[in-house]
Design a protein around this motif. Structure first.
Motif, mmCIF file in Angstrom:
data_model
loop_
_atom_site.group_PDB
_atom_site.id
_atom_site.type_symbol
_atom_site.label_atom_id
_atom_site.label_comp_id
_atom_site.label_asym_id
_atom_site.label_seq_id
_atom_site.Cartn_x
_atom_site.Cartn_y
_atom_site.Cartn_z
ATOM 1 N N GLY A 19 0.843 -1.171 -0.044
ATOM 2 C CA GLY A 19 0.072 0.025 0.099
ATOM 3 C C GLY A 19 0.939 1.282 -0.044
ATOM 4 N N CYS A 20 0.200 2.494 -0.469
ATOM 5 C CA CYS A 20 1.017 3.630 -0.432
ATOM 6 C C CYS A 20 1.773 3.771 0.773
ATOM 7 C CB CYS A 20 0.246 4.732 -0.599
ATOM 8 S SG CYS A 20 -1.025 4.519 -1.954
ATOM 9 N N ALA A 21 1.093 3.652 1.911
ATOM 10 C CA ALA A 21 1.868 4.220 3.081
ATOM 11 C C ALA A 21 2.725 3.221 3.784
ATOM 12 C CB ALA A 21 0.788 4.847 4.245
ATOM 13 N N GLY A 22 2.524 1.968 3.227
ATOM 14 C CA GLY A 22 3.539 0.876 3.980
ATOM 15 C C GLY A 22 2.655 -0.357 4.365
ATOM 16 N N TYR A 56 11.824 -3.673 -14.333
ATOM 17 C CA TYR A 56 13.097 -2.847 -14.102
ATOM 18 C C TYR A 56 11.951 -1.852 -13.203
ATOM 19 C CZ TYR A 56 16.282 1.068 -13.387
ATOM 20 O OH TYR A 56 17.331 1.928 -12.664
ATOM 21 N N ALA A 57 12.432 -1.557 -11.896
ATOM 22 C CA ALA A 57 11.862 -0.928 -10.727
ATOM 23 C C ALA A 57 12.518 -0.165 -9.743
ATOM 24 C CB ALA A 57 10.243 -1.686 -10.139
ATOM 25 N N PHE A 58 11.753 0.687 -9.152
ATOM 26 C CA PHE A 58 12.350 1.346 -7.977
ATOM 27 C C PHE A 58 11.737 0.898 -6.674
ATOM 28 C CE2 PHE A 58 12.884 5.269 -10.519
ATOM 29 C CZ PHE A 58 13.973 5.010 -11.203
ATOM 30 N N VAL A 59 12.417 0.679 -5.463
ATOM 31 C CA VAL A 59 12.140 0.626 -4.342
ATOM 32 C C VAL A 59 12.119 1.800 -3.702
ATOM 33 C CG1 VAL A 59 12.260 -0.482 -2.165
ATOM 34 C CG2 VAL A 59 12.762 -1.870 -4.011
ATOM 35 N N LEU A 60 10.967 2.330 -3.281
ATOM 36 C CA LEU A 60 10.887 3.775 -2.626
ATOM 37 C C LEU A 60 10.853 3.792 -1.232
ATOM 38 C CD1 LEU A 60 8.292 5.292 -5.154
ATOM 39 C CD2 LEU A 60 10.755 5.149 -5.414
ATOM 40 N N THR A 61 11.105 4.941 -0.605
ATOM 41 C CA THR A 61 10.896 5.224 0.968
ATOM 42 C C THR A 61 9.574 5.632 1.135
ATOM 43 O OG1 THR A 61 11.475 7.714 0.809
ATOM 44 C CG2 THR A 61 13.222 6.112 1.190
ATOM 45 N N LEU A 62 8.983 5.741 2.217
ATOM 46 C CA LEU A 62 7.618 5.991 2.483
ATOM 47 C C LEU A 62 7.401 7.407 1.889
ATOM 48 C CD1 LEU A 62 6.455 5.204 6.142
ATOM 49 C CD2 LEU A 62 5.425 4.549 3.872
ATOM 50 N N LYS A 63 8.407 8.160 1.667
ATOM 51 C CA LYS A 63 8.280 9.587 1.276
ATOM 52 C C LYS A 63 8.385 9.782 -0.304
ATOM 53 C CE LYS A 63 9.462 12.048 5.512
ATOM 54 N NZ LYS A 63 8.210 12.309 5.784
ATOM 55 N N GLY A 64 8.686 8.698 -0.759
ATOM 56 C CA GLY A 64 8.635 8.573 -2.074
ATOM 57 C C GLY A 64 10.108 8.767 -3.014
ATOM 58 N N ARG A 65 11.017 8.549 -2.012
ATOM 59 C CA ARG A 65 12.482 8.799 -2.718
ATOM 60 C C ARG A 65 12.847 7.455 -3.050
ATOM 61 N NH1 ARG A 65 14.395 14.416 -1.870
ATOM 62 N NH2 ARG A 65 12.921 15.262 -0.096
ATOM 63 N N ILE A 66 13.853 7.172 -3.807
ATOM 64 C CA ILE A 66 14.491 6.025 -4.232
ATOM 65 C C ILE A 66 15.556 5.467 -3.402
ATOM 66 C CG2 ILE A 66 15.618 4.740 -6.072
ATOM 67 C CD1 ILE A 66 14.911 7.479 -8.085
ATOM 68 N N ILE A 121 4.610 1.163 -1.690
ATOM 69 C CA ILE A 121 4.975 1.934 -0.897
ATOM 70 C C ILE A 121 5.751 3.287 -1.619
ATOM 71 C CG2 ILE A 121 6.804 2.440 0.936
ATOM 72 C CD1 ILE A 121 6.058 -0.727 1.769
ATOM 73 N N GLY A 122 5.076 4.372 -1.098
ATOM 74 C CA GLY A 122 5.809 5.573 -1.885
ATOM 75 C C GLY A 122 5.023 6.097 -2.927
ATOM 76 N N GLN A 123 3.804 5.567 -3.396
ATOM 77 C CA GLN A 123 3.112 6.031 -4.338
ATOM 78 C C GLN A 123 2.484 7.294 -4.461
ATOM 79 O OE1 GLN A 123 -0.583 4.431 -4.794
ATOM 80 N NE2 GLN A 123 -0.774 4.406 -7.202
ATOM 81 N N GLU A 124 2.131 7.622 -3.333
ATOM 82 C CA GLU A 124 1.333 8.844 -3.301
ATOM 83 C C GLU A 124 2.148 10.122 -3.748
ATOM 84 O OE1 GLU A 124 -0.810 9.352 0.567
ATOM 85 O OE2 GLU A 124 -2.741 9.100 -0.794
ATOM 86 N N THR A 125 3.441 10.122 -3.084
ATOM 87 C CA THR A 125 4.424 11.156 -3.488
ATOM 88 C C THR A 125 4.452 11.154 -5.132
ATOM 89 O OG1 THR A 125 5.308 10.809 -1.457
ATOM 90 C CG2 THR A 125 6.710 12.149 -3.196
ATOM 91 N N VAL A 126 4.790 9.930 -5.685
ATOM 92 C CA VAL A 126 5.025 9.680 -7.099
ATOM 93 C C VAL A 126 3.872 10.140 -8.029
ATOM 94 C CG1 VAL A 126 5.607 8.034 -8.727
ATOM 95 C CG2 VAL A 126 6.655 7.991 -6.719
ATOM 96 N N VAL A 127 2.597 9.815 -7.585
ATOM 97 C CA VAL A 127 1.614 10.315 -8.412
ATOM 98 C C VAL A 127 1.235 11.798 -8.289
ATOM 99 C CG1 VAL A 127 -1.031 10.099 -8.341
ATOM 100 C CG2 VAL A 127 0.594 8.114 -8.267
#
Lengths: 108, 308
Positions: A35-38, B54-64, B211-217
């Motif tokens: 999910g978006c938040a973990g 190919y993909a990224f794993v992001l932090t919760l804040k959307g950074r790589i 995880i991190g999608q909201e920032t990316v979108v």
């Protein structure tokens, strides 16, 4: 401790009563990674429990939570909301420091 | 130009090399695929064994946190990740395994070999598609004790196809010339996907939550990235250092991330701050030398569209 609001309990009973195969089943609440938040919530009917489960009862409905998930949802109230953009169960989780826009995902 | 022969192989035939800065993490268990789908920025659903993403794993804040090639196998998925990020990834992944049947393991006994170039698919059977320069590519994962012999075998096949073995230096060089940024060199843990220029190949905007999608979108639909990686040509004989400022009319508008001697002067990659993209290609200065903005990495030859 997990609880259901009046509206949520009513909806659960409505869904359960409409399907004979769900007769007397309880609700399984699970936390899954993603999910978006973990973390995301997972909610479904369940008739089997294990020794890993904690069991709560709210409005006569059994709620099962495994021990790992329990630490993330302690104190959560499950509500049922209806709106123009859809309807569904909503988790009001005091441990969630952040939720995604749709509310289905949270961070602690 | 340095490494001219190897660069030509990568562009026109095939170059073979051991990926010394990459490591393998295995993800296994009944829930591995579904769980991984919620961790990666790209679409893993529907990818068959022998396929890759190919993909990224992001932090919760959307950074790589890392860039990843997910190599799908019959019973598990191998993640090809930056070696320097293995510990951080294991810690981060472990945090998001609650009751799922997912096992993670750093496979220090394995090593990746890549073939890159238009003839990469002809080098050998098996492996996974993995295009790292926008020229076509394939990779294999072998045990450490087989590395030398497999590298030799694949290189020999590469020679038959008009290519050969590529050094790490030539590999680094090719990334800058092709305009393909690298994790840990051109972008890293402070970078948003859109800033890297790699979102066309690393991010799915319709796969659902991760995880991190909201920032990316939000960045994609409602905002603009604070800075974006561009390709640069510098009128100089000496490449500028990493972090060298990019200036426009005396104002710092960005910084270089990597630079190499090119066929006509110096080729470089560097971040351009938001608001300066529309000022035309001329008038920039890098390391005291006149420089030209070639274009965003995202639109360059190093970033090709993912297969549909």
């Amino acid at each position: 401790m997990l609880t259901l609001t009046d509206r949520a309990a009513e909806k659960v009973k409505e869904i359960r009563d409409a399907d004979d195969s769900l007769n007397e089943q309880g609700l399984r609440v699970r936390v899954i990674g993603g999910g978006c938040a973990g973390f995301s919530y997972d909610l479904f009917f369940e008739d089997e429990t294990t020794e890993m489960d904690q069991t709560f009862t709210s409005h006569g409905i059994s709620i099962y939570v495994d021990m790992m998930s329990a630490q993330y949802v302690e104190g959560t109230e499950i509500d049922y909301v209806e709106g123009l953009q859809g309807a569904g169960f909503k988790f009001v989780n005091p441990q969630a420091k952040q939720t995604c826009g749709c509310g289905s995902s949270f961070a602690t | 130009m340095a490494h001219a022969r190897e660069l030509k192989w990568l562009e026109r035939s095939v170059g073979v090399l051991s990926l010394s800065d990459r490591a393998i993490i295995s993800v296994s268990g009944d829930d591995a695929r579904e769980w991984l789908q919620g961790q990666l920025t790209n679409q893993l659903e529907g990818v068959e064994p022998g396929g890759s993403v190919y993909a990224f794993v992001l932090t919760l804040k959307g950074r790589i946190l890392a860039d990843v090639y997910a190599l799908v196998r019959d019973d598990d998925v191998w993640l090809d990740v930056p070696t320097a990020q293995v510990s951080a990834l294991l810690e981060r992944f472990d945090r998001y395994i609650i009751m799922e049947d997912v096992d993670l393991e750093a496979r220090n006994d394995l090593h990746a070999i890549a073939a890159q170039g238009p003839s990469a698919d002809e080098v050998a059977e098996g492996g996974w598609p993995a295009d790292r320069l926008g020229v076509g590519g394939r990779q294999w994962v072998v045990s450490n004790d087989q590395l030398e012999s497999e590298l030799e075998r694949l290189t020999a096949r590469g020679r038959d196809l008009g290519g050969g073995w590529v050094s790490d230096q030539a590999w680094n060089h090719a990334h800058v010339l092709r305009g393909r940024p690298r994790f840990g060199v051109d972008f890293g843990e402070q970078t948003y996907p859109q800033e890297s220029g790699l979102s066309p190949v690393a991010v799915s905007f319709n796969k659902g939550c991760y995880i991190g999608q909201e920032t990316v979108v939000m960045l994609e639909n409602r905002g603009k990235a604070p800075k974006v990686l561009w390709r640069w040509a510098v009128e100089s004989d000496e490449p500028p250092e990493a972090n060298a400022p990019i200036t426009l009319a005396g104002t710092v508008v960005g910084e270089i991330t990597s630079a190499v001697p090119g066929p006509d002067g110096v080729s470089a990659l560097g971040f351009l701050k938001r608001g300066h993209q529309a000022e035309g290609p001329e008038g920039f200065t890098i390391g005291g030398a006149p420089a030209q903005a070639i274009g965003p990495v995202e639109e360059g030859p190093g970033v090709c569209s993912p297969p549909t």
